[in-house]
Motif scaffolding. Structure first.
Motif, PDB file in Angstrom:
ATOM      1  N   PHE A 135       0.850  -1.185   0.000  1.00  0.00           N
ATOM      2  CA  PHE A 135       0.000   0.000   0.000  1.00  0.00           C
ATOM      3  C   PHE A 135       0.888   1.238   0.000  1.00  0.00           C
ATOM      4  O   PHE A 135       2.004   1.220   0.528  1.00  0.00           O
ATOM      5  CB  PHE A 135      -0.880   0.042   1.249  1.00  0.00           C
ATOM      6  CG  PHE A 135      -2.100  -0.839   1.217  1.00  0.00           C
ATOM      7  CD1 PHE A 135      -3.367  -0.294   1.082  1.00  0.00           C
ATOM      8  CD2 PHE A 135      -1.987  -2.216   1.374  1.00  0.00           C
ATOM      9  CE1 PHE A 135      -4.494  -1.087   1.086  1.00  0.00           C
ATOM     10  CE2 PHE A 135      -3.113  -3.023   1.379  1.00  0.00           C
ATOM     11  CZ  PHE A 135      -4.370  -2.453   1.232  1.00  0.00           C
ATOM     12  N   SER A 136       0.372   2.335  -0.534  1.00  0.00           N
ATOM     13  CA  SER A 136       1.054   3.630  -0.498  1.00  0.00           C
ATOM     14  C   SER A 136       0.402   4.482   0.578  1.00  0.00           C
ATOM     15  O   SER A 136      -0.832   4.573   0.650  1.00  0.00           O
ATOM     16  CB  SER A 136       0.911   4.348  -1.842  1.00  0.00           C
ATOM     17  OG  SER A 136       1.541   3.615  -2.854  1.00  0.00           O
ATOM     18  N   LEU A 137       1.225   5.114   1.383  1.00  0.00           N
ATOM     19  CA  LEU A 137       0.718   5.987   2.455  1.00  0.00           C
ATOM     20  C   LEU A 137       0.452   7.365   1.878  1.00  0.00           C
ATOM     21  O   LEU A 137       1.355   8.023   1.374  1.00  0.00           O
ATOM     22  CB  LEU A 137       1.734   6.063   3.599  1.00  0.00           C
ATOM     23  CG  LEU A 137       1.348   6.958   4.770  1.00  0.00           C
ATOM     24  CD1 LEU A 137       0.058   6.493   5.431  1.00  0.00           C
ATOM     25  CD2 LEU A 137       2.491   6.996   5.789  1.00  0.00           C
ATOM     26  N   LEU A 138      -0.809   7.808   1.970  1.00  0.00           N
ATOM     27  CA  LEU A 138      -1.171   9.144   1.497  1.00  0.00           C
ATOM     28  C   LEU A 138      -1.000  10.195   2.590  1.00  0.00           C
ATOM     29  O   LEU A 138      -0.857  11.365   2.290  1.00  0.00           O
ATOM     30  CB  LEU A 138      -2.616   9.170   0.993  1.00  0.00           C
ATOM     31  CG  LEU A 138      -2.933   8.292  -0.218  1.00  0.00           C
ATOM     32  CD1 LEU A 138      -4.376   8.495  -0.649  1.00  0.00           C
ATOM     33  CD2 LEU A 138      -1.982   8.572  -1.368  1.00  0.00           C
ATOM     34  N   GLY A 139      -1.069   9.767   3.844  1.00  0.00           N
ATOM     35  CA  GLY A 139      -0.947  10.704   4.953  1.00  0.00           C
ATOM     36  C   GLY A 139      -1.883  10.320   6.079  1.00  0.00           C
ATOM     37  O   GLY A 139      -2.402   9.213   6.129  1.00  0.00           O
ATOM     38  N   GLU A 140      -2.084  11.263   6.975  1.00  0.00           N
ATOM     39  CA  GLU A 140      -2.977  11.056   8.116  1.00  0.00           C
ATOM     40  C   GLU A 140      -4.235  11.882   7.924  1.00  0.00           C
ATOM     41  O   GLU A 140      -4.203  12.948   7.319  1.00  0.00           O
ATOM     42  CB  GLU A 140      -2.283  11.461   9.419  1.00  0.00           C
ATOM     43  CG  GLU A 140      -1.113  10.577   9.774  1.00  0.00           C
ATOM     44  CD  GLU A 140      -0.492  10.915  11.123  1.00  0.00           C
ATOM     45  OE1 GLU A 140      -1.028  11.782  11.852  1.00  0.00           O
ATOM     46  OE2 GLU A 140       0.540  10.312  11.450  1.00  0.00           O
ATOM     47  N   GLU A 141      -5.346  11.350   8.447  1.00  0.00           N
ATOM     48  CA  GLU A 141      -6.600  12.094   8.408  1.00  0.00           C
ATOM     49  C   GLU A 141      -7.538  11.591   9.494  1.00  0.00           C
ATOM     50  O   GLU A 141      -7.390  10.471   9.986  1.00  0.00           O
ATOM     51  CB  GLU A 141      -7.256  12.026   7.039  1.00  0.00           C
ATOM     52  CG  GLU A 141      -7.693  10.652   6.588  1.00  0.00           C
ATOM     53  CD  GLU A 141      -8.246  10.670   5.167  1.00  0.00           C
ATOM     54  OE1 GLU A 141      -9.484  10.609   5.022  1.00  0.00           O
ATOM     55  OE2 GLU A 141      -7.442  10.743   4.236  1.00  0.00           O
ATOM     56  N   ASP A 142      -8.482  12.440   9.844  1.00  0.00           N
ATOM     57  CA  ASP A 142      -9.511  12.073  10.807  1.00  0.00           C
ATOM     58  C   ASP A 142     -10.652  11.398  10.071  1.00  0.00           C
ATOM     59  O   ASP A 142     -11.108  11.885   9.033  1.00  0.00           O
ATOM     60  CB  ASP A 142     -10.031  13.305  11.550  1.00  0.00           C
ATOM     61  CG  ASP A 142      -8.991  13.919  12.467  1.00  0.00           C
ATOM     62  OD1 ASP A 142      -8.128  13.166  12.958  1.00  0.00           O
ATOM     63  OD2 ASP A 142      -9.030  15.138  12.694  1.00  0.00           O
ATOM     64  N   VAL A 143     -11.100  10.263  10.608  1.00  0.00           N
ATOM     65  CA  VAL A 143     -12.182   9.486  10.019  1.00  0.00           C
ATOM     66  C   VAL A 143     -13.231   9.249  11.099  1.00  0.00           C
ATOM     67  O   VAL A 143     -12.891   8.912  12.233  1.00  0.00           O
ATOM     68  CB  VAL A 143     -11.651   8.134   9.471  1.00  0.00           C
ATOM     69  CG1 VAL A 143     -12.782   7.231   9.031  1.00  0.00           C
ATOM     70  CG2 VAL A 143     -10.674   8.370   8.337  1.00  0.00           C
TER      71      VAL A 143
END
Length: 168
Positions: A135-143
């Motif tokens: 997998f490629s890491l796109l970043g962090e986010e709130d879900v």
């Protein structure tokens, strides 16, 4: 290990995973048992109808966990994968093998071009699975999940290109 579709009779396994504070610590806490009983019946219908890939991870005739691939409710939604493994089965590589198997099935069936995963930033094992499977890491986010906001790492995997084949 093998994967089988979830059945309406899998309520006990769902409750062990989703009503347990330790199992749900990364997902905002345990769910009410009544909610989980409805969820397993809904999931069994979705799996039987082929709407989602909702699988039970089975080892020696015992349910060890779940791995699920689903698409959101609207055309703009992403296809997401998620997994859980019961504590007594953790540390054996079952989640990684189950995720790989379900991704292989999704690719073969043309279920999605891109699959997304959103493990909590504090969930080291799940983030390691994403990394190990390419997998490629796109970043962090709130879900938002079950009325809780969770800080996640957003991973993606392109299933359309053979060169993104899943490591064994």
């Amino acid at each position: 290990m093998f994967l089988r579709d979830v059945l309406a009779t899998d309520v006990e396994a769902y409750q062990r995973m989703r009503c347990d504070p330790a199992m749900m610590a990364e997902l905002g806490g345990p769910l009410p048992a009544a909610h989980v009983a409805r969820q397993v019946r809904r999931d069994a219908r979705l799996a039987a109808d082929g709407v989602a890939l909702i699988k039970m991870i089975v080892v020696d005739d015992a349910v060890a966990g779940t791995v699920t691939l689903w698409r959101g409710p609207d055309d703009e939604a992403v296809t997401e994968i998620g997994w859980m493994v019961l504590p007594e089965f953790q540390g054996r590589g079952l989640a990684k093998r189950a995720v790989r198997a379900l991704l292989d099935q999704a690719r073969t069936e043309g279920r999605a071009d891109t699959v997304h995963a959103f493990p909590a930033v504090t969930n080291g094992p799940s983030n390691a699975i994403c990394r190990a499977l390419g997998f490629s890491l796109l970043g962090e986010e709130d879900v938002e999940f079950n009325d809780h906001v969770i800080r996640t790492r957003h991973w993606t995997l392109d299933l359309t290109h053979p060169e993104t084949g899943l490591p064994r």
